[in-house]
Motif scaffolding. Structure first.
Motif, PDB file in Angstrom:
ATOM      1  N   GLN A   1     -34.095 -96.974 -30.860  1.00 60.22           N
ATOM      2  CA  GLN A   1     -34.533 -96.649 -29.495  1.00 60.22           C
ATOM      3  C   GLN A   1     -35.614 -95.633 -29.800  1.00 60.22           C
ATOM      4  OE1 GLN A   1     -35.028 -99.362 -27.621  1.00 60.22           O
ATOM      5  NE2 GLN A   1     -33.300-101.138 -28.405  1.00 60.22           N
TER       6      GLN A   1
ATOM      7  N   MET B   1     -28.619 -96.277 -30.187  1.00 60.03           N
ATOM      8  CA  MET B   1     -30.306 -95.237 -29.714  1.00 60.03           C
ATOM      9  C   MET B   1     -31.198 -95.489 -31.120  1.00 60.03           C
ATOM     10  SD  MET B   1     -30.144 -95.607 -26.420  1.00 60.03           S
ATOM     11  CE  MET B   1     -31.057 -94.799 -25.674  1.00 60.03           C
TER      12      MET B   1
ATOM     13  N   LEU C   1     -31.038 -95.226 -19.071  1.00 57.89           N
ATOM     14  CA  LEU C   1     -31.475 -96.677 -19.615  1.00 57.89           C
ATOM     15  C   LEU C   1     -32.329 -97.594 -18.991  1.00 57.89           C
ATOM     16  CD1 LEU C   1     -28.903 -96.916 -22.765  1.00 57.89           C
ATOM     17  CD2 LEU C   1     -30.896 -95.439 -22.625  1.00 57.89           C
TER      18      LEU C   1
ATOM     19  N   LEU D   1     -28.602 -88.236 -24.375  1.00 59.55           N
ATOM     20  CA  LEU D   1     -27.695 -88.339 -24.817  1.00 59.55           C
ATOM     21  C   LEU D   1     -26.171 -87.277 -24.544  1.00 59.55           C
ATOM     22  CD1 LEU D   1     -28.481 -90.773 -27.812  1.00 59.55           C
ATOM     23  CD2 LEU D   1     -27.960 -91.833 -25.267  1.00 59.55           C
TER      24      LEU D   1
ATOM     25  N   LEU E   1     -36.950 -93.080 -26.077  1.00 61.07           N
ATOM     26  CA  LEU E   1     -36.733 -91.222 -25.854  1.00 61.07           C
ATOM     27  C   LEU E   1     -37.452 -90.603 -25.934  1.00 61.07           C
ATOM     28  CD1 LEU E   1     -32.932 -91.352 -27.693  1.00 61.07           C
ATOM     29  CD2 LEU E   1     -33.253 -91.704 -24.573  1.00 61.07           C
TER      30      LEU E   1
ATOM     31  N   VAL F   1     -22.732 -96.395 -29.599  1.00 58.17           N
ATOM     32  CA  VAL F   1     -24.229 -95.597 -29.248  1.00 58.17           C
ATOM     33  C   VAL F   1     -25.449 -95.199 -30.045  1.00 58.17           C
ATOM     34  CG1 VAL F   1     -24.938 -94.435 -27.380  1.00 58.17           C
ATOM     35  CG2 VAL F   1     -22.674 -95.415 -26.986  1.00 58.17           C
TER      36      VAL F   1
ATOM     37  N   LEU G   1     -26.855-102.520 -24.555  1.00 55.97           N
ATOM     38  CA  LEU G   1     -25.878-101.931 -25.224  1.00 55.97           C
ATOM     39  C   LEU G   1     -24.293-102.081 -24.793  1.00 55.97           C
ATOM     40  CD1 LEU G   1     -24.890 -98.719 -26.243  1.00 55.97           C
ATOM     41  CD2 LEU G   1     -25.817 -97.665 -24.492  1.00 55.97           C
TER      42      LEU G   1
ATOM     43  N   LEU H   1     -31.868-102.826 -21.349  1.00 54.65           N
ATOM     44  CA  LEU H   1     -31.414-102.398 -22.412  1.00 54.65           C
ATOM     45  C   LEU H   1     -29.404-101.918 -22.753  1.00 54.65           C
ATOM     46  CD1 LEU H   1     -32.612-100.697 -24.828  1.00 54.65           C
ATOM     47  CD2 LEU H   1     -33.180 -98.721 -24.084  1.00 54.65           C
TER      48      LEU H   1
END
Ligand code: PMP
Length: 356
Positions: free
Chosen positions: A261, A258, A39, A220, A265, A254, A47, A43
Protein backbone atom coordinates in the motif's frame (compact mmCIF):
# COMPACT_ATOMS: atom_id res chain seq x y z
CA UNK A 1 4.80 -1.18 54.12
CA UNK A 2 8.60 -1.35 53.81
CA UNK A 3 10.19 0.35 50.82
CA UNK A 4 12.44 -1.34 48.26
CA UNK A 5 16.15 -0.60 48.56
CA UNK A 6 17.15 0.87 45.18
CA UNK A 7 20.83 1.20 45.99
CA UNK A 8 21.80 -1.63 43.62
CA UNK A 9 20.70 0.58 40.72
CA UNK A 10 23.14 2.71 38.76
CA UNK A 11 23.35 6.23 40.17
CA UNK A 12 22.91 7.75 36.69
CA UNK A 13 19.73 5.74 36.13
CA UNK A 14 18.29 6.87 39.44
CA UNK A 15 19.24 10.47 38.70
CA UNK A 16 17.37 10.85 35.39
CA UNK A 17 13.65 11.06 34.80
CA UNK A 18 11.81 8.83 32.33
CA UNK A 19 11.18 9.98 28.74
CA UNK A 20 8.01 11.95 29.19
CA UNK A 21 5.09 11.37 26.81
CA UNK A 22 2.29 13.77 27.78
CA UNK A 23 -1.30 12.47 27.81
CA UNK A 24 -2.95 13.55 24.56
CA UNK A 25 -6.54 12.30 24.79
CA UNK A 26 -8.97 14.94 23.58
CA UNK A 27 -6.29 17.18 22.08
CA UNK A 28 -5.53 18.05 18.49
CA UNK A 29 -2.34 16.04 18.66
CA UNK A 30 0.52 17.84 16.97
CA UNK A 31 3.35 16.92 19.32
CA UNK A 32 4.92 13.71 18.00
CA UNK A 33 5.38 13.94 14.22
CA UNK A 34 2.76 11.31 13.50
CA UNK A 35 1.00 11.02 10.16
CA UNK A 36 -2.50 12.36 10.96
CA UNK A 37 -4.27 10.15 8.43
CA UNK A 38 -5.58 6.71 9.29
CA UNK A 39 -6.29 3.88 6.87
CA UNK A 40 -9.39 3.95 4.67
CA UNK A 41 -12.11 1.71 6.20
CA UNK A 42 -11.99 -0.99 3.49
CA UNK A 43 -8.25 -1.33 3.83
CA UNK A 44 -8.50 -1.43 7.63
CA UNK A 45 -10.98 -4.31 7.34
CA UNK A 46 -8.78 -6.15 4.89
CA UNK A 47 -5.87 -5.71 7.27
CA UNK A 48 -8.02 -6.95 10.17
CA UNK A 49 -8.79 -10.13 8.23
CA UNK A 50 -5.09 -10.60 7.50
CA UNK A 51 -4.18 -10.15 11.15
CA UNK A 52 -6.81 -12.70 12.17
CA UNK A 53 -4.68 -15.31 10.37
CA UNK A 54 -1.51 -14.51 12.26
CA UNK A 55 -0.36 -17.31 14.56
CA UNK A 56 -0.24 -15.46 17.88
CA UNK A 57 0.82 -18.64 19.68
CA UNK A 58 4.13 -18.71 17.77
CA UNK A 59 7.21 -16.61 18.25
CA UNK A 60 8.13 -14.41 15.31
CA UNK A 61 10.68 -15.79 12.85
CA UNK A 62 14.12 -14.89 14.17
CA UNK A 63 15.16 -13.69 10.73
CA UNK A 64 12.13 -12.68 8.64
CA UNK A 65 14.10 -12.89 5.42
CA UNK A 66 11.07 -12.93 3.10
CA UNK A 67 9.81 -9.70 4.59
CA UNK A 68 13.29 -8.20 4.54
CA UNK A 69 13.71 -9.06 0.86
CA UNK A 70 10.38 -7.40 0.08
CA UNK A 71 11.37 -4.31 2.09
CA UNK A 72 14.80 -4.18 0.44
CA UNK A 73 13.13 -4.26 -2.97
CA UNK A 74 10.59 -1.58 -1.99
CA UNK A 75 13.25 0.85 -0.81
CA UNK A 76 15.75 0.15 -3.58
CA UNK A 77 18.43 -1.15 -1.22
CA UNK A 78 21.72 -1.28 -3.15
CA UNK A 79 22.71 -4.85 -4.07
CA UNK A 80 24.99 -6.47 -1.51
CA UNK A 81 23.76 -4.33 1.39
CA UNK A 82 21.68 -5.74 4.24
CA UNK A 83 18.90 -4.69 6.61
CA UNK A 84 18.50 -5.02 10.35
CA UNK A 85 14.99 -4.61 11.76
CA UNK A 86 14.32 -2.89 15.06
CA UNK A 87 11.47 -2.24 17.45
CA UNK A 88 11.41 1.32 16.16
CA UNK A 89 14.60 3.02 15.05
CA UNK A 90 15.10 3.87 18.72
CA UNK A 91 16.13 0.28 19.31
CA UNK A 92 18.59 0.34 16.41
CA UNK A 93 20.23 3.53 17.70
CA UNK A 94 20.73 1.71 20.96
CA UNK A 95 22.10 -1.47 19.32
CA UNK A 96 24.66 0.42 17.24
CA UNK A 97 25.93 2.31 20.27
CA UNK A 98 25.91 -0.78 22.46
CA UNK A 99 28.05 -2.62 19.92
CA UNK A 100 30.60 0.21 19.92
CA UNK A 101 30.57 0.97 23.65
CA UNK A 102 34.19 0.10 24.45
CA UNK A 103 35.64 1.85 27.50
CA UNK A 104 36.33 5.47 26.46
CA UNK A 105 34.18 5.25 23.32
CA UNK A 106 32.33 8.43 22.41
CA UNK A 107 29.28 9.25 20.32
CA UNK A 108 29.02 12.55 18.47
CA UNK A 109 26.17 14.45 16.89
CA UNK A 110 25.51 18.00 15.78
CA UNK A 111 23.38 19.44 18.56
CA UNK A 112 20.52 19.99 19.32
CA UNK A 113 19.27 16.89 17.56
CA UNK A 114 17.29 13.75 18.35
CA UNK A 115 17.49 13.19 22.13
CA UNK A 116 17.86 9.42 21.89
CA UNK A 117 21.40 9.75 20.48
CA UNK A 118 22.50 11.30 23.76
CA UNK A 119 20.33 9.14 26.01
CA UNK A 120 21.41 5.88 24.37
CA UNK A 121 25.06 6.94 24.53
CA UNK A 122 24.74 7.68 28.22
CA UNK A 123 22.86 4.46 28.95
CA UNK A 124 25.67 2.51 27.33
CA UNK A 125 28.37 4.36 29.23
CA UNK A 126 29.67 6.31 26.23
CA UNK A 127 30.72 9.92 26.34
CA UNK A 128 28.35 12.06 24.29
CA UNK A 129 29.65 15.01 22.32
CA UNK A 130 27.03 17.42 21.01
CA UNK A 131 28.62 19.90 18.61
CA UNK A 132 26.52 23.07 18.68
CA UNK A 133 24.81 24.04 15.46
CA UNK A 134 25.07 27.64 14.32
CA UNK A 135 22.34 30.06 15.42
CA UNK A 136 20.47 29.44 12.14
CA UNK A 137 20.66 25.67 12.89
CA UNK A 138 23.08 24.99 10.05
CA UNK A 139 25.90 22.54 10.66
CA UNK A 140 29.09 24.06 12.00
CA UNK A 141 31.39 22.19 9.66
CA UNK A 142 34.70 23.32 11.12
CA UNK A 143 33.65 22.79 14.74
CA UNK A 144 32.34 19.32 13.87
CA UNK A 145 35.51 18.35 12.03
CA UNK A 146 37.62 19.68 14.92
CA UNK A 147 35.60 17.64 17.42
CA UNK A 148 35.94 14.52 15.25
CA UNK A 149 39.72 14.99 15.04
CA UNK A 150 39.97 15.59 18.78
CA UNK A 151 37.54 12.99 20.17
CA UNK A 152 37.71 10.25 17.51
CA UNK A 153 34.05 9.25 18.07
CA UNK A 154 33.09 5.62 17.53
CA UNK A 155 29.74 6.72 16.08
CA UNK A 156 28.54 9.96 14.52
CA UNK A 157 24.79 10.47 14.18
CA UNK A 158 23.42 12.88 11.59
CA UNK A 159 19.66 13.35 11.46
CA UNK A 160 18.73 14.08 7.84
CA UNK A 161 16.68 16.28 8.19
CA UNK A 162 17.37 17.26 11.77
CA UNK A 163 14.87 16.99 14.61
CA UNK A 164 13.77 19.34 16.21
CA UNK A 165 15.02 22.02 13.81
CA UNK A 166 13.61 20.49 10.61
CA UNK A 167 16.44 21.52 8.27
CA UNK A 168 18.67 19.46 6.01
CA UNK A 169 22.34 20.18 6.63
CA UNK A 170 24.70 21.16 3.85
CA UNK A 171 25.43 17.99 1.87
CA UNK A 172 29.07 18.92 1.28
CA UNK A 173 29.59 19.40 5.04
CA UNK A 174 28.11 15.94 5.71
CA UNK A 175 30.40 14.49 3.04
CA UNK A 176 33.36 16.10 4.83
CA UNK A 177 32.20 14.42 8.05
CA UNK A 178 31.98 11.07 6.26
CA UNK A 179 35.52 11.57 4.99
CA UNK A 180 36.85 12.49 8.42
CA UNK A 181 34.99 10.16 10.79
CA UNK A 182 37.22 7.38 12.12
CA UNK A 183 34.29 5.09 12.98
CA UNK A 184 30.67 4.70 11.97
CA UNK A 185 28.46 7.44 10.58
CA UNK A 186 24.72 6.82 10.93
CA UNK A 187 22.57 9.02 8.74
CA UNK A 188 19.10 8.98 10.26
CA UNK A 189 16.49 9.39 7.55
CA UNK A 190 13.41 9.17 9.79
CA UNK A 191 11.77 12.00 7.84
CA UNK A 192 12.58 10.67 4.35
CA UNK A 193 8.94 10.80 3.13
CA UNK A 194 8.98 14.57 3.63
CA UNK A 195 12.57 15.36 2.68
CA UNK A 196 12.72 13.04 -0.35
CA UNK A 197 16.48 13.14 -0.11
CA UNK A 198 18.60 10.14 0.79
CA UNK A 199 22.16 8.90 1.25
CA UNK A 200 21.27 5.26 0.63
CA UNK A 201 23.05 5.01 -2.71
CA UNK A 202 26.25 6.08 -0.95
CA UNK A 203 26.32 2.83 1.05
CA UNK A 204 28.36 1.01 -1.60
CA UNK A 205 31.06 3.67 -1.76
CA UNK A 206 31.19 4.35 1.98
CA UNK A 207 31.72 1.14 4.00
CA UNK A 208 31.40 2.94 7.34
CA UNK A 209 28.07 4.56 6.51
CA UNK A 210 24.80 3.22 7.88
CA UNK A 211 21.38 4.55 6.88
CA UNK A 212 18.67 4.42 9.52
CA UNK A 213 14.98 4.67 8.69
CA UNK A 214 11.59 4.10 10.26
CA UNK A 215 8.03 3.43 9.17
CA UNK A 216 6.82 5.67 12.02
CA UNK A 217 6.55 9.00 10.22
CA UNK A 218 5.16 7.39 7.09
CA UNK A 219 2.00 6.49 8.98
CA UNK A 220 2.84 3.43 11.08
CA UNK A 221 4.19 4.86 14.35
CA UNK A 222 2.05 2.43 16.33
CA UNK A 223 3.62 -0.76 14.98
CA UNK A 224 7.19 0.25 15.94
CA UNK A 225 9.35 -0.77 13.01
CA UNK A 226 12.66 0.75 12.07
CA UNK A 227 15.43 -0.54 9.84
CA UNK A 228 19.14 -0.06 9.50
CA UNK A 229 20.79 -0.46 6.11
CA UNK A 230 24.48 -1.13 5.66
CA UNK A 231 27.30 -3.48 4.85
CA UNK A 232 26.54 -7.09 5.91
CA UNK A 233 29.72 -7.13 8.01
CA UNK A 234 28.23 -4.46 10.31
CA UNK A 235 24.71 -5.87 10.30
CA UNK A 236 26.01 -9.31 11.30
CA UNK A 237 27.68 -7.83 14.39
CA UNK A 238 24.72 -5.71 15.52
CA UNK A 239 22.45 -8.70 14.99
CA UNK A 240 24.25 -10.50 17.81
CA UNK A 241 22.97 -7.91 20.28
CA UNK A 242 19.43 -7.82 18.94
CA UNK A 243 16.88 -9.54 21.21
CA UNK A 244 15.91 -12.61 19.14
CA UNK A 245 12.22 -11.71 18.75
CA UNK A 246 12.43 -7.92 18.78
CA UNK A 247 9.90 -7.44 15.97
CA UNK A 248 6.59 -9.05 16.85
CA UNK A 249 4.31 -11.03 14.54
CA UNK A 250 1.62 -8.33 14.37
CA UNK A 251 4.16 -5.67 13.41
CA UNK A 252 5.58 -7.91 10.70
CA UNK A 253 2.12 -8.74 9.36
CA UNK A 254 1.04 -5.09 9.25
CA UNK A 255 4.31 -3.98 7.65
CA UNK A 256 4.14 -6.70 5.00
CA UNK A 257 0.54 -5.77 4.21
CA UNK A 258 1.38 -2.07 4.05
CA UNK A 259 4.33 -2.59 1.71
CA UNK A 260 1.66 -3.30 -0.91
CA UNK A 261 0.00 0.00 0.00
CA UNK A 262 2.98 2.31 -0.38
CA UNK A 263 1.23 4.45 -3.02
CA UNK A 264 -1.42 5.32 -0.41
CA UNK A 265 1.22 6.27 2.17
CA UNK A 266 3.11 8.26 -0.48
CA UNK A 267 -0.10 10.13 -1.32
CA UNK A 268 -0.57 10.98 2.36
CA UNK A 269 3.04 12.18 2.57
CA UNK A 270 2.43 14.40 -0.47
CA UNK A 271 -0.57 15.98 1.26
CA UNK A 272 1.56 16.56 4.37
CA UNK A 273 4.30 18.19 2.27
CA UNK A 274 1.75 20.51 0.66
CA UNK A 275 0.28 21.29 4.09
CA UNK A 276 3.77 22.02 5.41
CA UNK A 277 4.13 24.75 2.77
CA UNK A 278 0.66 26.13 3.50
CA UNK A 279 1.20 26.07 7.27
CA UNK A 280 4.65 27.70 7.03
CA UNK A 281 3.20 30.46 4.88
CA UNK A 282 0.35 31.04 7.34
CA UNK A 283 2.76 31.17 10.30
CA UNK A 284 5.03 33.60 8.48
CA UNK A 285 2.14 36.06 8.26
CA UNK A 286 1.97 36.30 12.05
CA UNK A 287 3.79 39.17 13.71
CA UNK A 288 6.47 38.23 16.26
CA UNK A 289 6.72 34.63 15.04
CA UNK A 290 9.96 33.44 13.41
CA UNK A 291 9.44 30.37 11.25
CA UNK A 292 12.28 28.04 10.29
CA UNK A 293 12.38 26.17 6.98
CA UNK A 294 11.53 22.50 7.28
CA UNK A 295 12.18 19.43 5.16
CA UNK A 296 10.29 17.28 7.68
CA UNK A 297 6.66 16.85 8.78
CA UNK A 298 6.99 19.43 11.54
CA UNK A 299 7.76 23.12 11.79
CA UNK A 300 9.93 24.86 14.35
CA UNK A 301 9.04 28.45 15.20
CA UNK A 302 10.16 31.02 17.72
CA UNK A 303 7.96 33.27 19.85
CA UNK A 304 8.64 35.73 22.67
CA UNK A 305 6.89 33.71 25.38
CA UNK A 306 7.09 29.99 24.50
CA UNK A 307 5.79 28.71 27.84
CA UNK A 308 2.79 31.02 27.73
CA UNK A 309 1.98 30.25 24.10
CA UNK A 310 2.32 26.51 24.71
CA UNK A 311 0.02 26.68 27.75
CA UNK A 312 -2.60 28.82 25.99
CA UNK A 313 -2.61 26.50 22.97
CA UNK A 314 -3.17 23.60 25.35
CA UNK A 315 -6.09 25.42 26.97
CA UNK A 316 -7.52 25.72 23.46
CA UNK A 317 -7.17 21.99 22.89
CA UNK A 318 -3.97 21.98 20.80
CA UNK A 319 -0.98 19.93 21.91
CA UNK A 320 2.39 20.81 20.35
CA UNK A 321 5.93 20.44 21.75
CA UNK A 322 7.70 23.02 23.83
CA UNK A 323 11.38 22.59 22.95
CA UNK A 324 12.45 25.97 24.31
CA UNK A 325 14.42 24.51 27.22
CA UNK A 326 16.02 21.63 25.31
CA UNK A 327 19.07 23.69 24.35
CA UNK A 328 20.11 27.36 24.52
CA UNK A 329 19.95 27.58 20.70
CA UNK A 330 16.26 26.63 20.91
CA UNK A 331 15.34 29.45 23.31
CA UNK A 332 11.83 30.64 22.48
CA UNK A 333 11.16 27.70 20.16
CA UNK A 334 8.05 25.55 19.81
CA UNK A 335 7.59 22.66 17.39
CA UNK A 336 4.37 21.65 15.73
CA UNK A 337 3.69 18.57 13.66
CA UNK A 338 1.98 19.15 10.31
CA UNK A 339 -1.51 17.74 10.72
CA UNK A 340 -4.56 17.43 8.49
CA UNK A 341 -5.72 20.62 6.74
CA UNK A 342 -8.44 21.05 9.40
CA UNK A 343 -5.99 20.48 12.27
CA UNK A 344 -3.54 22.98 10.80
CA UNK A 345 -6.29 25.58 10.44
CA UNK A 346 -7.36 24.97 14.05
CA UNK A 347 -3.75 25.33 15.17
CA UNK A 348 -3.18 28.62 13.32
CA UNK A 349 -6.47 30.03 14.62
CA UNK A 350 -5.61 29.06 18.18
CA UNK A 351 -2.06 30.39 17.82
CA UNK A 352 -3.34 33.79 16.70
CA UNK A 353 -5.14 34.21 20.01
CA UNK A 354 -2.37 32.57 22.05
CA UNK A 355 0.52 34.84 21.13
CA UNK A 356 -0.20 37.32 23.91
N1 PMP B 1 15.15 9.50 14.46
C1 PMP B 1 14.65 10.73 14.52
C2 PMP B 1 15.45 11.85 13.93
C3 PMP B 1 13.42 10.96 15.13
O1 PMP B 1 12.94 12.22 15.20
C4 PMP B 1 12.69 9.88 15.66
C5 PMP B 1 11.34 10.02 16.33
N2 PMP B 1 11.01 11.20 16.87
C6 PMP B 1 13.27 8.62 15.60
C7 PMP B 1 14.48 8.45 14.97
C8 PMP B 1 12.63 7.41 16.25
O2 PMP B 1 11.67 6.86 15.48
P1 PMP B 1 11.03 5.44 15.80
O3 PMP B 1 11.65 4.89 17.05
O4 PMP B 1 9.57 5.71 15.95
O5 PMP B 1 11.35 4.59 14.62
Amino acid sequence: MSRPDLSVLRDDVRAISAYHVPPAAGFVKLDAMENPFGLPATLAHELGARLAQVALNRYPPSDPHVFKAKLAHAIGLPAGMQLLLGNGSDELIHLVIQACAKPDASVLSPWPSFVMYELSARFDGCRFIGVPLRADFSLDRDATLDAIARDRPAVVFIAWPNNPTGNLFDRAAVTAILDAAPGLVVIDEAYLPFAQDTWIEQLLARPNLLVLRTLSKLGLAGIRLGYLAGDPAWIEQFDKLRPPYNVNVLTLAVAEFMLDQLPLLDEQAAIIRAERARLSAALRLLANVTVFDSAANFILFRVADPDGVFARLKERGILIKNVSRMHPLLAGCLRTTVGTPAENDAFVDALKTSLS
